[in-house]
Design a protein around this motif. Structure first.
Motif, PDB file in Angstrom:
ATOM      1  N   HIS A  30     -49.155 111.352  12.412  1.00 42.43           N
ATOM      2  CA  HIS A  30     -50.605 111.587  12.366  1.00 42.43           C
ATOM      3  C   HIS A  30     -51.358 110.491  11.601  1.00 42.43           C
ATOM      4  CE1 HIS A  30     -49.067 115.621  13.402  1.00 42.43           C
ATOM      5  NE2 HIS A  30     -50.239 115.803  13.980  1.00 42.43           N
ATOM      6  N   ASP A 100     -44.567 120.801   9.174  1.00 43.94           N
ATOM      7  CA  ASP A 100     -45.363 120.750  10.408  1.00 43.94           C
ATOM      8  C   ASP A 100     -46.725 121.410  10.236  1.00 43.94           C
ATOM      9  OD1 ASP A 100     -43.443 119.389  11.880  1.00 43.94           O
ATOM     10  OD2 ASP A 100     -42.441 121.236  12.542  1.00 43.94           O
ATOM     11  N   GLU A 101     -46.895 122.194   9.178  1.00 44.49           N
ATOM     12  CA  GLU A 101     -48.175 122.842   8.907  1.00 44.49           C
ATOM     13  C   GLU A 101     -49.185 121.878   8.274  1.00 44.49           C
ATOM     14  OE1 GLU A 101     -48.748 125.871   9.789  1.00 44.49           O
ATOM     15  OE2 GLU A 101     -46.798 126.854   9.969  1.00 44.49           O
ATOM     16  N   PRO A 103     -50.793 118.961   9.069  1.00 45.42           N
ATOM     17  CA  PRO A 103     -52.025 118.512   9.746  1.00 45.42           C
ATOM     18  C   PRO A 103     -53.115 119.587   9.815  1.00 45.42           C
ATOM     19  CG  PRO A 103     -50.095 117.767  10.944  1.00 45.42           C
ATOM     20  CD  PRO A 103     -49.601 118.719   9.897  1.00 45.42           C
ATOM     21  N   GLU A 104     -52.737 120.814  10.160  1.00 44.80           N
ATOM     22  CA  GLU A 104     -53.744 121.874  10.268  1.00 44.80           C
ATOM     23  C   GLU A 104     -54.296 122.267   8.906  1.00 44.80           C
ATOM     24  OE1 GLU A 104     -53.122 125.232  12.808  1.00 44.80           O
ATOM     25  OE2 GLU A 104     -51.648 124.162  14.030  1.00 44.80           O
ATOM     26  N   ARG A 106     -54.571 120.293   6.303  1.00 42.90           N
ATOM     27  CA  ARG A 106     -55.467 119.196   5.905  1.00 42.90           C
ATOM     28  C   ARG A 106     -56.794 119.303   6.639  1.00 42.90           C
ATOM     29  NH1 ARG A 106     -56.952 114.425   8.116  1.00 42.90           N
ATOM     30  NH2 ARG A 106     -57.592 112.749   6.677  1.00 42.90           N
ATOM     31  N   SER A 107     -56.733 119.659   7.928  1.00 34.16           N
ATOM     32  CA  SER A 107     -57.947 119.781   8.731  1.00 34.16           C
ATOM     33  C   SER A 107     -58.876 120.856   8.184  1.00 34.16           C
ATOM     34  CB  SER A 107     -57.572 120.097  10.180  1.00 34.16           C
ATOM     35  OG  SER A 107     -58.731 120.341  10.961  1.00 34.16           O
ATOM     36  N   MET A 108     -58.312 121.938   7.642  1.00 30.89           N
ATOM     37  CA  MET A 108     -59.149 123.011   7.110  1.00 30.89           C
ATOM     38  C   MET A 108     -59.922 122.564   5.877  1.00 30.89           C
ATOM     39  SD  MET A 108     -56.669 126.353   7.644  1.00 30.89           S
ATOM     40  CE  MET A 108     -57.964 127.553   7.272  1.00 30.89           C
ATOM     41  N   GLU A 111     -62.279 119.094   7.654  1.00 34.90           N
ATOM     42  CA  GLU A 111     -63.208 119.387   8.742  1.00 34.90           C
ATOM     43  C   GLU A 111     -63.930 120.724   8.575  1.00 34.90           C
ATOM     44  OE1 GLU A 111     -61.167 118.985  12.450  1.00 34.90           O
ATOM     45  OE2 GLU A 111     -60.336 117.005  11.940  1.00 34.90           O
ATOM     46  N   GLN A 112     -63.252 121.710   8.011  1.00 37.18           N
ATOM     47  CA  GLN A 112     -63.867 123.028   7.873  1.00 37.18           C
ATOM     48  C   GLN A 112     -64.475 123.268   6.495  1.00 37.18           C
ATOM     49  OE1 GLN A 112     -61.495 126.298   9.494  1.00 37.18           O
ATOM     50  NE2 GLN A 112     -60.261 124.832  10.645  1.00 37.18           N
ATOM     51  N   LYS A 193     -54.285 130.780   5.923  1.00 41.13           N
ATOM     52  CA  LYS A 193     -53.739 130.390   7.233  1.00 41.13           C
ATOM     53  C   LYS A 193     -52.337 130.977   7.381  1.00 41.13           C
ATOM     54  CE  LYS A 193     -52.416 126.407  10.065  1.00 41.13           C
ATOM     55  NZ  LYS A 193     -51.084 126.977  10.389  1.00 41.13           N
TER      56      LYS A 193
END
Length: 316
Positions: A30, A100-101, A103-104, A106-108, A111-112, A193
């Motif tokens: 990524h 594997d968790e 990227p999501e 980090r996105s929270m 980005e959120q 999450k």
């Protein structure tokens, strides 16, 4: 730097190479710039030698070694101090948390706009009665006390905005209640999450039944310190005054009744001892509040407050 991944560890020599390789694959895929901070909490196996070897193979890996075992909270606190990434992720070293968790999670944050996101291991592989029932109980108590609606406060897989980890101090057994510490520090956007929980591949769990007792005591400490650390008299003084008034009213009633019935011996009545006890407790609580107030007013951090932003001031 995008990510700091803090991994507290104790006797995890077998799992470390696989974990670090897995983290590297995910971050490379990524295009994340990252560092892995391995905090050895006084291991008595070859964990530190493995950390040093991994450091030679990958300069993104950094190590901190405690001279003795201090506990997970101390390891996280030192890892937080050393973290340089804009986003900080914590995970356990036993491979039960999946990189594997990353990227999501980090996105929270990016980005959120969350300040902190806690993992929820909804499906577990260690769902035993001795672990599951007490865990559900303490999570329910913590939700009620803190007002934070998370299902799994104790999940090691969490992600933070950098400012969060630099604003809190983790000690004792407080790692279970980092979301509560963050809330008391003023960070309101706390999310959750569902994350994968993996079966333990190497070794055995390092936590015993005593963590539940320590956890219960720590949530009481967090609640009290968070609300009253800078104004202890508001707590002790309130209850001290309440007990004193109750005792005084009972004593006054007994004195009046003595004038009405002179043959009555006040000391023979149970209410006399109830009154005396309430007055003594009230005075002790009030004195405790007074002493606490003196200590708080002379503490080095009495006027340290977390400031989110300033405008109109020149940088010094």
């Amino acid at each position: 730097m995008d990510l700091s991944i803090v991994v507290p560890l104790f006797n995890e020599e077998e799992s470390l190479p696989e974990l670090c390789d897995w983290i590297h694959r995910v971050c490379t895929k990524h295009f994340f710039s990252y560092e892995v901070i391995l905090v050895d909490d006084g291991s008595n196996d070859n964990s530190w030698q493995v950390v040093q070897q991994l450091r030679q193979e990958n300069q993104r890996i950094k190590g901190i070694k405690f001279q003795r075992n201090y506990g997970k909270s101390a390891a996280l606190n030192e890892g937080f101090k050393a973290a340089q990434g804009d986003v900080v992720i914590t995970m356990d070293a036993d491979l039960q948390d999946s990189p594997d968790e990353i990227p999501e999670l980090r996105s929270m944050i990016i980005e959120q706009g969350y300040d902190l996101v806690s993992g929820w291991k909804k499906v577990r592989f260690d769902n035993t009665l001795t672990k599951n029932i007490p865990s559900k109980f303490f999570n329910a108590v913590t939700r009620k006390v803190s007002g934070i609606h998370l299902h799994d406060f104790n999940c090691g897989l969490k992600v933070y905005r950098k400012k969060v980890v630099k604003s809190i101090e983790v000690y004792g057994e407080m790692h279970r209640y980092i979301p509560v510490l963050a809330k008391w520090a003023g960070f309101k956007k706390i999310g959750e999450k569902i994350v994968e929980h993996r079966a333990r591949k190497y070794g055995v769990t390092k936590f015993g039944w005593e963590r539940f007792v320590n956890g219960f005591l720590d949530i009481l400490s967090i609640t009290f310190v968070g609300k009253f650390s800078k104004r202890p008299m508001h707590f002790f003084g309130l209850w001290g005054t309440l007990f004193f008034i109750i005792g005084f009213i009972i004593a006054l009633f007994l004195i009046v009744s003595k004038f009405i019935d002179a043959d009555t011996f006040i000391t023979n009545r149970p209410s006399f001892y109830l009154s005396l006890t309430a007055i003594i407790i009230g005075m002790q609580l009030f004195l405790a509040g007074f002493i606490s107030e003196l200590i708080a007013r002379n503490a080095p951090g009495r006027n340290n407050y977390l400031i989110e932003e300033k405008t109109g001031f020149q940088e010094k």
